[in-house]
Write a protein that holds these residues in place. Structure first.
Motif, mmCIF file in Angstrom:
data_model
loop_
_atom_site.group_PDB
_atom_site.id
_atom_site.type_symbol
_atom_site.label_atom_id
_atom_site.label_comp_id
_atom_site.label_asym_id
_atom_site.label_seq_id
_atom_site.Cartn_x
_atom_site.Cartn_y
_atom_site.Cartn_z
ATOM 1 N N GLY A 48 7.443 2.590 -0.209
ATOM 2 C CA GLY A 48 8.204 1.593 0.541
ATOM 3 C C GLY A 48 7.499 1.019 1.747
ATOM 4 O O GLY A 48 7.851 -0.056 2.226
ATOM 5 N N ASN A 49 6.475 1.718 2.248
ATOM 6 C CA ASN A 49 5.766 1.253 3.448
ATOM 7 C C ASN A 49 4.512 0.462 3.108
ATOM 8 O O ASN A 49 3.757 0.098 4.005
ATOM 9 C CB ASN A 49 5.379 2.455 4.323
ATOM 10 N N GLU A 50 4.265 0.201 1.819
ATOM 11 C CA GLU A 50 3.032 -0.458 1.395
ATOM 12 C C GLU A 50 3.349 -1.926 1.113
ATOM 13 O O GLU A 50 3.730 -2.294 0.002
ATOM 14 C CB GLU A 50 2.434 0.308 0.217
ATOM 15 N N LEU A 51 3.196 -2.738 2.144
ATOM 16 C CA LEU A 51 3.743 -4.092 2.146
ATOM 17 C C LEU A 51 2.978 -5.068 1.264
ATOM 18 O O LEU A 51 3.540 -6.061 0.801
ATOM 19 C CB LEU A 51 3.761 -4.625 3.583
ATOM 20 N N CYS A 52 1.692 -4.804 1.029
ATOM 21 C CA CYS A 52 0.854 -5.823 0.378
ATOM 22 C C CYS A 52 1.350 -6.170 -1.025
ATOM 23 O O CYS A 52 1.244 -7.325 -1.455
ATOM 24 C CB CYS A 52 -0.605 -5.364 0.339
ATOM 25 N N GLY A 53 1.917 -5.206 -1.737
ATOM 26 C CA GLY A 53 2.415 -5.483 -3.086
ATOM 27 C C GLY A 53 3.601 -6.426 -3.059
ATOM 28 O O GLY A 53 3.696 -7.361 -3.873
ATOM 29 N N ALA A 54 4.506 -6.210 -2.116
ATOM 30 C CA ALA A 54 5.671 -7.102 -1.999
ATOM 31 C C ALA A 54 5.215 -8.512 -1.641
ATOM 32 O O ALA A 54 5.762 -9.503 -2.138
ATOM 33 C CB ALA A 54 6.631 -6.559 -0.941
ATOM 34 N N ASN A 78 10.491 0.844 -5.350
ATOM 35 C CA ASN A 78 11.314 1.653 -4.434
ATOM 36 C C ASN A 78 11.859 0.783 -3.300
ATOM 37 O O ASN A 78 11.444 0.896 -2.135
ATOM 38 C CB ASN A 78 10.515 2.838 -3.901
ATOM 39 N N VAL A 79 12.810 -0.062 -3.664
ATOM 40 C CA VAL A 79 13.375 -1.006 -2.687
ATOM 41 C C VAL A 79 14.168 -0.255 -1.612
ATOM 42 O O VAL A 79 14.170 -0.645 -0.444
ATOM 43 C CB VAL A 79 14.250 -2.048 -3.413
ATOM 44 N N ALA A 80 14.814 0.827 -1.981
ATOM 45 C CA ALA A 80 15.604 1.592 -1.001
ATOM 46 C C ALA A 80 14.718 2.056 0.158
ATOM 47 O O ALA A 80 15.114 1.985 1.323
ATOM 48 C CB ALA A 80 16.266 2.789 -1.679
ATOM 49 N N ALA A 81 13.508 2.515 -0.174
ATOM 50 C CA ALA A 81 12.587 2.942 0.889
ATOM 51 C C ALA A 81 12.098 1.741 1.689
ATOM 52 O O ALA A 81 12.038 1.776 2.918
ATOM 53 C CB ALA A 81 11.406 3.692 0.285
ATOM 54 N N TYR A 82 11.765 0.671 0.989
ATOM 55 C CA TYR A 82 11.275 -0.555 1.647
ATOM 56 C C TYR A 82 12.292 -1.078 2.660
ATOM 57 O O TYR A 82 11.928 -1.535 3.746
ATOM 58 C CB TYR A 82 11.006 -1.602 0.570
ATOM 59 N N GLN A 83 13.555 -0.991 2.308
ATOM 60 C CA GLN A 83 14.594 -1.507 3.199
ATOM 61 C C GLN A 83 14.714 -0.682 4.490
ATOM 62 O O GLN A 83 15.342 -1.109 5.449
ATOM 63 C CB GLN A 83 15.934 -1.601 2.460
ATOM 64 N N CYS A 84 14.107 0.507 4.508
ATOM 65 C CA CYS A 84 14.088 1.326 5.731
ATOM 66 C C CYS A 84 12.876 1.006 6.603
ATOM 67 O O CYS A 84 12.680 1.655 7.639
ATOM 68 C CB CYS A 84 14.029 2.808 5.382
ATOM 69 N N PRO A 90 6.147 2.883 11.149
ATOM 70 C CA PRO A 90 5.805 2.241 9.868
ATOM 71 C C PRO A 90 5.527 3.218 8.731
ATOM 72 O O PRO A 90 5.649 2.845 7.562
ATOM 73 C CB PRO A 90 4.570 1.414 10.210
ATOM 74 N N GLY A 91 5.164 4.449 9.061
ATOM 75 C CA GLY A 91 4.858 5.397 7.996
ATOM 76 C C GLY A 91 6.090 6.058 7.403
ATOM 77 O O GLY A 91 6.021 6.701 6.353
ATOM 78 N N ALA A 92 7.227 5.909 8.080
ATOM 79 C CA ALA A 92 8.406 6.693 7.710
ATOM 80 C C ALA A 92 9.083 6.213 6.424
ATOM 81 O O ALA A 92 9.870 6.949 5.839
ATOM 82 C CB ALA A 92 9.412 6.684 8.860
ATOM 83 N N SER A 93 8.768 5.002 5.981
ATOM 84 C CA SER A 93 9.490 4.448 4.829
ATOM 85 C C SER A 93 8.708 4.582 3.528
ATOM 86 O O SER A 93 8.939 3.838 2.587
ATOM 87 C CB SER A 93 9.845 2.988 5.092
ATOM 88 N N ARG A 94 7.801 5.531 3.447
ATOM 89 C CA ARG A 94 7.061 5.749 2.193
ATOM 90 C C ARG A 94 8.033 6.055 1.057
ATOM 91 O O ARG A 94 7.885 5.593 -0.063
ATOM 92 C CB ARG A 94 6.073 6.901 2.398
ATOM 93 N N PHE A 95 9.034 6.882 1.340
ATOM 94 C CA PHE A 95 10.087 7.157 0.355
ATOM 95 C C PHE A 95 11.335 7.579 1.096
ATOM 96 O O PHE A 95 11.306 7.808 2.323
ATOM 97 C CB PHE A 95 9.660 8.230 -0.654
ATOM 98 N N VAL A 96 12.459 7.701 0.377
ATOM 99 C CA VAL A 96 13.706 8.151 0.987
ATOM 100 C C VAL A 96 13.805 9.669 0.851
ATOM 101 O O VAL A 96 13.846 10.400 1.838
ATOM 102 C CB VAL A 96 14.925 7.459 0.350
ATOM 103 N N ASP A 97 13.832 10.158 -0.404
ATOM 104 C CA ASP A 97 13.981 11.604 -0.641
ATOM 105 C C ASP A 97 12.683 12.266 -1.102
ATOM 106 O O ASP A 97 12.400 13.405 -0.755
ATOM 107 C CB ASP A 97 15.038 11.856 -1.725
ATOM 108 N N GLU A 98 11.952 11.567 -1.964
ATOM 109 C CA GLU A 98 10.721 12.158 -2.499
ATOM 110 C C GLU A 98 9.802 11.029 -2.953
ATOM 111 O O GLU A 98 10.212 9.884 -3.094
ATOM 112 C CB GLU A 98 11.025 13.109 -3.670
ATOM 113 N N ASP A 99 8.562 11.395 -3.234
ATOM 114 C CA ASP A 99 7.555 10.406 -3.603
ATOM 115 C C ASP A 99 7.855 9.853 -5.001
ATOM 116 O O ASP A 99 7.795 10.577 -5.991
ATOM 117 C CB ASP A 99 6.171 11.078 -3.556
#
Ligand SMILES: [Zn+2]
Length: 317
Positions: A48-54, A78-84, A90-99
């Motif tokens: 979710g924190n890897e913006l270049c793909g979006a 993983n839109v749920a993570a991206y929305q965080c 900036p590193g905190a939104s890699r995932f919500v619960d797990e990778d």
């Protein structure tokens, strides 16, 4: 070791317009050329924190991309993570619960665990099952040269060479902590035909990562025969490297103890000249390079027991 500070040069694009899509799955759009050909999928936001793909998918939508043959799917994973995503953390939104990129084995997908990422993976799984060629867009913790992971199959390596960028091709079999989308089902089957690549486009938040992501995506779609050269030509802004280099991963160092400390401030792609060089200590266990000219691939700063700390590779071409 603390996380070095990187400037946030990229802005997360607003992707709400892509929610409804046309497939019945949120944030997934499939264009059908009406002609025979492969089903090609470009995947963004596995992390979710890897913006270049979006940014690359948003670019394709805005340019009105349509497949020249077969089907083309654009998927925000993983839109749920991206929305965080929060630029102050900036590193905190890699995932919500797990990778999301460690759940792609039947045991996990069909198992009893329930997480935000597994729920999304179970929704997307039937889609990925129909895909012939997949590009998964990622970025890295450190500002090291872009690279493409091609798995262990010969067809993965050949596709990476046909795409022609980036310069570094890394052939590897993944992580002990869970299977990647790159290695899911038919993509890793030695006798199969489905092929997936994972592009690491640069540092998570550097401007250049988005430039690389768009360039790699266009060249991947050209290699797949999914778009016309006239569509890509005005947007190919990077010179392809004169020769690509292949690194075969020989070792994935998984953290076994409580405290893993690197011997130097490694960022990745360092070539350690002498065999037997001490590169880290995992509690009392010394980790040394197994051969001369050993390449360090993506040393992690998010060190946790059971997770990959660093991978070691040999340059083969
Ligand atoms: Zn990633």
């Amino acid at each position: 070791m603390t996380e070095p500070a990187y400037r946030i040069e990229l802005k997360p694009p607003d992707i709400t317009a892509y929610r409804s899509g046309n497939t019945g799955i949120d944030f997934v759009t499939t264009f059908d050329s009406g002609k025979s050909g492969p089903h090609v999928l470009v995947n963004a936001l596995t992390h979710g924190n890897e913006l270049c793909g979006a940014i690359a998918l948003d670019f394709l939508f805005r340019q009105g991309v349509r497949p020249a043959r077969g089907q083309l799917t654009l998927c925000f994973a993983n839109v749920a993570a991206y929305q965080c995503f929060d630029p102050s953390r900036p590193g905190a939104s890699r995932f919500v619960d797990e990778d999301f990129n460690r759940v792609w084995s039947p045991q996990v997908l069909d198992g009893p665990r329930n997480t935000v990422e597994l729920a999304r993976a179970r929704v997307l799984r039937p889609l990925y099952d129909t895909v012939d060629l997949l590009l998964d867009l990622h970025s890295m913790q450190h500002a090291t040269p872009p690279l493409v992971l091609c798995g262990v199959t010969g067809r993965g390596r050949r596709l990476a060479q046909t795409v022609g960028v980036p310069q570094w091709i890394v052939s590897d079999s993944g992580h002990a902590s869970g299977r990647r989308l790159l290695d899911y089902a038919g993509f890793a089957d030695p006798a199969g035909v489905k092929t997936a690549l994972l592009a690491e486009c640069g540092q998570h938040w550097e401007y250049q990562a988005a430039v690389v992501a768009i360039d790699v995506t266009l060249r991947f779609l050209l290699a797949a025969g999914a778009i016309d050269p006239e569509f890509a030509a005005p947007h190919l802004n990077l010179e392809p490297p004169p020769d690509q280099k292949v690194i075969e991963i020989t070792d994935a160092i998984t953290m076994k103890g409580n405290n893993l400390v690197y011997e130097a401030d490694y960022f990745g792609m360092e070539i350690i000249e002498r065999r037997g060089t001490l590169i880290a200590r995992d509690d009392d266990t010394e980790i040394r390079t197994p051969y001369d000219n050993c390449v360090l691939i993506m040393p992690s700063r998010r060190l946790r027991r059971g997770q990959t700390a660093v991978r070691l590779g040999r340059i083969v071409s």
